[in-house]
Scaffold this motif. Sequence first.
Motif, mmCIF file in Angstrom:
data_model
loop_
_atom_site.group_PDB
_atom_site.id
_atom_site.type_symbol
_atom_site.label_atom_id
_atom_site.label_comp_id
_atom_site.label_asym_id
_atom_site.label_seq_id
_atom_site.Cartn_x
_atom_site.Cartn_y
_atom_site.Cartn_z
ATOM 1 N N ALA A 264 0.806 -1.224 0.000
ATOM 2 C CA ALA A 264 0.000 0.000 0.000
ATOM 3 C C ALA A 264 0.834 1.266 0.000
ATOM 4 C CB ALA A 264 -0.958 -0.007 1.198
ATOM 5 N N SER A 265 1.999 1.220 0.654
ATOM 6 C CA SER A 265 2.841 2.412 0.696
ATOM 7 C C SER A 265 4.287 2.036 0.942
ATOM 8 C CB SER A 265 2.360 3.388 1.774
ATOM 9 O OG SER A 265 2.564 2.842 3.063
ATOM 10 N N LEU A 266 5.170 2.917 0.453
ATOM 11 C CA LEU A 266 6.607 2.742 0.630
ATOM 12 C C LEU A 266 7.234 4.111 0.791
ATOM 13 C CD1 LEU A 266 9.383 1.226 0.392
ATOM 14 C CD2 LEU A 266 9.191 1.588 -2.082
ATOM 15 N N SER A 267 8.004 4.278 1.848
ATOM 16 C CA SER A 267 8.850 5.451 2.018
ATOM 17 C C SER A 267 10.105 4.967 2.725
ATOM 18 C CB SER A 267 8.139 6.544 2.830
ATOM 19 O OG SER A 267 7.783 6.058 4.106
ATOM 20 N N TRP A 268 11.099 5.834 2.849
ATOM 21 C CA TRP A 268 12.370 5.435 3.456
ATOM 22 C C TRP A 268 12.120 4.809 4.829
ATOM 23 C CZ3 TRP A 268 17.355 5.510 1.535
ATOM 24 C CH2 TRP A 268 18.364 5.228 2.461
ATOM 25 N N GLY A 269 12.471 3.531 4.958
ATOM 26 C CA GLY A 269 12.375 2.837 6.238
ATOM 27 C C GLY A 269 10.984 2.391 6.642
ATOM 28 N N GLN A 270 9.990 2.545 5.756
ATOM 29 C CA GLN A 270 8.622 2.164 6.123
ATOM 30 C C GLN A 270 7.868 1.594 4.931
ATOM 31 O OE1 GLN A 270 6.592 5.538 7.830
ATOM 32 N NE2 GLN A 270 7.536 5.184 9.809
ATOM 33 N N MET A 271 7.250 0.441 5.173
ATOM 34 C CA MET A 271 6.397 -0.183 4.170
ATOM 35 C C MET A 271 5.116 -0.629 4.832
ATOM 36 S SD MET A 271 9.045 -2.575 2.041
ATOM 37 C CE MET A 271 7.868 -2.822 0.734
ATOM 38 N N LYS A 272 4.017 -0.478 4.112
ATOM 39 C CA LYS A 272 2.714 -0.957 4.591
ATOM 40 C C LYS A 272 2.149 -1.908 3.550
ATOM 41 C CE LYS A 272 0.392 0.629 7.587
ATOM 42 N NZ LYS A 272 0.133 0.065 8.912
ATOM 43 N N VAL A 273 1.595 -3.016 4.030
ATOM 44 C CA VAL A 273 0.955 -4.002 3.171
ATOM 45 C C VAL A 273 -0.534 -3.934 3.428
ATOM 46 C CG1 VAL A 273 0.762 -6.477 2.669
ATOM 47 C CG2 VAL A 273 3.004 -5.474 3.134
ATOM 48 N N LYS A 274 -1.311 -3.867 2.350
ATOM 49 C CA LYS A 274 -2.768 -3.769 2.458
ATOM 50 C C LYS A 274 -3.304 -4.937 3.287
ATOM 51 C CE LYS A 274 -6.676 -2.639 -0.441
ATOM 52 N NZ LYS A 274 -7.106 -2.364 -1.820
ATOM 53 N N GLY A 275 -4.171 -4.617 4.241
ATOM 54 C CA GLY A 275 -4.774 -5.631 5.080
ATOM 55 C C GLY A 275 -3.951 -6.022 6.292
#
Length: 122
Positions: free
Chosen positions: A7-18
């Motif tokens: 769902a999102s990607l930035s330096w040092g952070q990723m989010k996976v839907k659900g």
Amino acid sequence: MSSPEIASLSWGQMKVKGCSTTYKDCKVWPGGSRTWDWRETGTNHSPGVQPADLEEVVQKGVKTVVIGRGMSEALQVPASTVDYLKKNGIEVLVLQTEKAVAEYNALAAQGVKVGGVFHSTC
């Protein structure tokens, strides 16, 4: 079972839907995701991603694996790791992480049984 969208990607952070977890580095596969803890296999930027880092994803029955080498591509991917995937009949894409996430999401949206390992910093 489909591969979850990143769902999102930035330096040092990723989010996976659900998934409520925010990852620094993550593994994804059809139906799931988890933190990719390099300490489990002794991975480091060099020599890089080991076959042991990918075993869990391979065991989920993926047809393609996308490897994100980091925002500056500091994470190495040795030929032995690519060979391991190919010997298991798995297509492999090795890309800078932003490109890797875009490619992974495109494949997932097409219904491909895709998995990945992604490094979200250097």
